[in-house]
Design a protein around this motif. Structure first.
Motif, mmCIF file in Angstrom:
data_model
loop_
_atom_site.group_PDB
_atom_site.id
_atom_site.type_symbol
_atom_site.label_atom_id
_atom_site.label_comp_id
_atom_site.label_asym_id
_atom_site.label_seq_id
_atom_site.Cartn_x
_atom_site.Cartn_y
_atom_site.Cartn_z
ATOM 1 N N ARG A 2 10.742 -14.304 -28.600
ATOM 2 C CA ARG A 2 10.993 -14.066 -27.168
ATOM 3 C C ARG A 2 12.472 -14.252 -26.834
ATOM 4 N NH1 ARG A 2 11.804 -12.208 -23.040
ATOM 5 N NH2 ARG A 2 10.778 -12.563 -21.031
ATOM 6 N N ARG A 3 13.110 -15.222 -27.459
ATOM 7 C CA ARG A 3 14.554 -15.396 -27.254
ATOM 8 C C ARG A 3 15.318 -14.162 -27.719
ATOM 9 N NH1 ARG A 3 15.342 -21.495 -29.795
ATOM 10 N NH2 ARG A 3 14.589 -22.712 -27.998
ATOM 11 N N SER B 154 14.729 -11.375 -25.277
ATOM 12 C CA SER B 154 15.434 -11.573 -24.020
ATOM 13 C C SER B 154 16.894 -11.166 -24.134
ATOM 14 C CB SER B 154 15.326 -13.039 -23.603
ATOM 15 O OG SER B 154 16.062 -13.292 -22.428
ATOM 16 N N ALA B 155 17.480 -11.392 -25.300
ATOM 17 C CA ALA B 155 18.895 -11.049 -25.495
ATOM 18 C C ALA B 155 19.104 -9.552 -25.667
ATOM 19 C CB ALA B 155 19.434 -11.792 -26.715
ATOM 20 N N GLY C 118 16.615 -7.109 -24.645
ATOM 21 C CA GLY C 118 15.786 -6.307 -23.763
ATOM 22 C C GLY C 118 14.621 -5.644 -24.464
ATOM 23 N N ARG D 106 10.755 -5.906 -26.652
ATOM 24 C CA ARG D 106 9.531 -6.684 -26.785
ATOM 25 C C ARG D 106 9.173 -6.815 -28.255
ATOM 26 N NH1 ARG D 106 7.492 -2.413 -24.514
ATOM 27 N NH2 ARG D 106 5.568 -2.583 -25.738
ATOM 28 N N ASP E 24 5.960 -21.782 -20.579
ATOM 29 C CA ASP E 24 7.188 -21.299 -19.942
ATOM 30 C C ASP E 24 8.426 -22.018 -20.472
ATOM 31 O OD1 ASP E 24 8.531 -19.590 -18.222
ATOM 32 O OD2 ASP E 24 8.421 -20.967 -16.509
ATOM 33 N N ASP F 26 11.967 -22.503 -21.879
ATOM 34 C CA ASP F 26 13.209 -21.745 -21.647
ATOM 35 C C ASP F 26 13.040 -20.682 -20.566
ATOM 36 O OD1 ASP F 26 13.989 -23.275 -23.802
ATOM 37 O OD2 ASP F 26 14.338 -21.589 -25.166
ATOM 38 N N SER F 27 12.044 -20.878 -19.700
ATOM 39 C CA SER F 27 11.755 -19.929 -18.613
ATOM 40 C C SER F 27 11.525 -18.520 -19.149
ATOM 41 C CB SER F 27 12.911 -19.923 -17.592
ATOM 42 O OG SER F 27 13.091 -21.202 -17.027
ATOM 43 N N LEU F 28 10.791 -18.403 -20.259
ATOM 44 C CA LEU F 28 10.579 -17.108 -20.925
ATOM 45 C C LEU F 28 9.113 -16.684 -20.952
ATOM 46 C CD1 LEU F 28 13.090 -17.463 -23.911
ATOM 47 C CD2 LEU F 28 13.343 -16.050 -21.851
ATOM 48 N N TYR G 70 5.509 -15.178 -23.834
ATOM 49 C CA TYR G 70 6.238 -14.875 -25.068
ATOM 50 C C TYR G 70 5.789 -13.536 -25.658
ATOM 51 C CZ TYR G 70 6.636 -19.864 -24.241
ATOM 52 O OH TYR G 70 6.823 -21.084 -23.637
#
Length: 481
Positions: free
Chosen positions: A118-119, A122-123, A125, A127, A169, A171-173, A176
């Motif tokens: 997920r990190r 997130s970096a 964009g 999935r 949740d 790292d507010s992600l 996942y």
């Protein structure tokens, strides 16, 4: 890709010996699955995979304290901290273009793997997807259960955003994984939460459907469903295997698959270019007093990961050493058929090894008879044989005369050697200790047909199965029992 591996990812074995997500087997005891990485490594797993040793992410002490129903997930704070540490290590391995093989531990380690992906997503964009190979859905959450407690029975719900925020949740992600990016394989028809994952939009196949469709087609189906993701992770819970094959798990469930099926499925999944890594969970050495099941599971992992370590070995220069990968035992996965097959039909033909003859070798010099000088038309007398005057009558029997013994049949010859694709677990109890003698198709005395032993085709013998090494079958996933 890194320059030192010829553009091919090398396996990196990482230990994640956490048992924080399980309930205690008995009051005051500690679950044994934290010992699984060491038990598997004892069978030269790292060397046989030609892998990098990525070390160990040490877990906090197992201490449920005064937990009671209604308190949420037990040891949630420790699980969250451990998941972040595991995610950090996995991110570094993925950035180095390694293929992580994570040895758990219980199923709560999926939180660390999910957070790492997920990190990355997130970096960029993008999935990432999950292929969840498990005997259970692990989808218990506050919305469908009276209470929660053991994260190892709730991990799929947690990584898709269902549960308390300290775990869902980080790292507010949250979430996942999107439910549409998850494929569940190997659950039983009787699973309590099977309808819940369907309602959530998670694709799944139970064991009967896996067999009906076949493992290669199922792997291809899963890869197609995740084709629009940046890659997928494989979660492998050892309890997807039937207890007659592997009883040494914390939550055994009847109706699972066999070793041959698992090896085929795993090999086809990791062969996909967008498969990013694998984790193995819930094997419990406390139920494996002899070490037999650890050895068999290690063999299955080497066979299932074969597309990776052979690809890496082939990419190396011929003069380079490839650690233990080139010496790993070759295995051939036998397809599962609808009916039993005679064991002798599953054996490859034995090939005899001719003796090498050195044409330059000099042997003892034999005396040569004197040959008289004569022209081409002269007859050369044949010296008399010293036994020529001895007449030895040879009785002849019309029914046995000139009978040539039948050579050993190549499909049953030399049964004392282990054969690729046929494991001790597949042939039943005692097969490894006492190899069978060669078995002809007919009795050599009276010519009567001999019945060949038959395999069920599911990776284990057609018997009542092996009892657990110790009494009691803890569920490991509920809280309390």
């Amino acid at each position: 890709m890194t320059a030192d591996n010829g553009g091919v990812r090398r396996i990196a074995v990482l230990d994640a010996p956490s048992n924080l997500g399980l309930q205690a087997p008995t009051p005051g005891s500690v679950p044994g699955c934290a010992k699984a990485p060491g038990a598997l490594r004892d069978h030269d797993l790292v060397a046989r995979l030609g892998a990098v040793d990525a070390g160990c992410v040490t877990a906090p002490r197992y201490d449920p304290g005064e937990w009671a129903p209604g308190d949420g997930v037990c040891q949630a704070g420790d699980i969250a901290g451990y998941s972040r540490a595991l995610a950090d290590r996995l991110e570094s391995l993925l950035s180095a273009d390694r293929f992580p093989v994570v040895l758990g531990g219980d199923c709560s380690i999926l939180l660390g793997s999910a957070l790492a992906l997920r990190r990355r997503g997130s970096a960029t964009g993008r999935r990432y997807g999950l292929v969840f190979v498990d005997g259970h859905t692990d989808f218990r959450h506050p919305g469908n259960a009276e209470f929660v407690g053991a994260a190892a029975g709730e991990d799929l719900a947690l990584v898709t955003g269902r549960g308390q925020p300290v775990l869902t949740d980080m790292d507010s992600l949250r979430p996942y994984f999107q439910p549409s990016d998850v494929v569940v394989l190997g659950i039983r028809d009787s699973d309590e939460y099977k309808m819940d994952i369907t309602a959530a939009g998670i694709a799944s196949r139970t064991v009967p459907v896996l067999r009906a469709e076949g493992m290669p087609r199922t792997a291809a189906w899963a890869a197609r469903l995740l084709a629009d993701t940046a890659g997928f992770w494989v979660h492998l819970d050892a309890d997807v295997l039937d207890p007659t094959v592997l009883p040494a798990v914390d939550a055994p469930s009847d109706g699972g698959i066999g070793y041959g099926e698992l090896e085929t499925l795993l090999a086809d999944l990791v062969a996909a270019p967008n498969c990013l890594g694998v984790e193995v969970t819930v094997f419990d050495p406390d139920y494996d007093l002899t070490g037999r099941y650890a050895a068999e599971l290690a063999d299955a992992l080497v066979a299932g990961l074969r597309p990776l370590w052979t690809r890496w070995a082939d990419s190396r220069p011929r003069s380079a050493s490839v650690s233990g990968a080139v010496t790993a035992r070759a295995r051939v996965t036998l397809p599962v058929t609808d009916g039993p097959q005679p064991a002798h039909l599953l054996r490859p033909a034995a090939v005899g090894t001719p003796r090498a003859v050195d044409p330059d070798a000099s042997g003892p010099e034999l005396p040569q008879p004197d040959r008289p000088a004569a022209d081409a038309d002269a007859a050369v007398a044949t010296p008399a044989r010293p036994d020529a005057d001895l007449t030895v009558p040879t009785p002849t029997r019309p029914d046995t005369d000139a009978t040539v013994p039948e050579p050993a049949r190549p499909d049953v010859d030399d049964l004392s050697e282990p054969l690729p694709g046929l494991r001790a677990a597949d042939l039943g109890e005692g097969a490894a200790a006492a190899p069978e003698p060669p078995r002809p198709d007919v009795d050599p005395v009276d010519g009567a047909p001999v019945r060949a032993d038959a395999l069920t085709g599911l990776g284990w013998p057609g018997s009542d199965g092996d009892p657990r090494e110790r009494p009691g079958v803890p569920t490991g996933l509920g809280w309390p029992v």
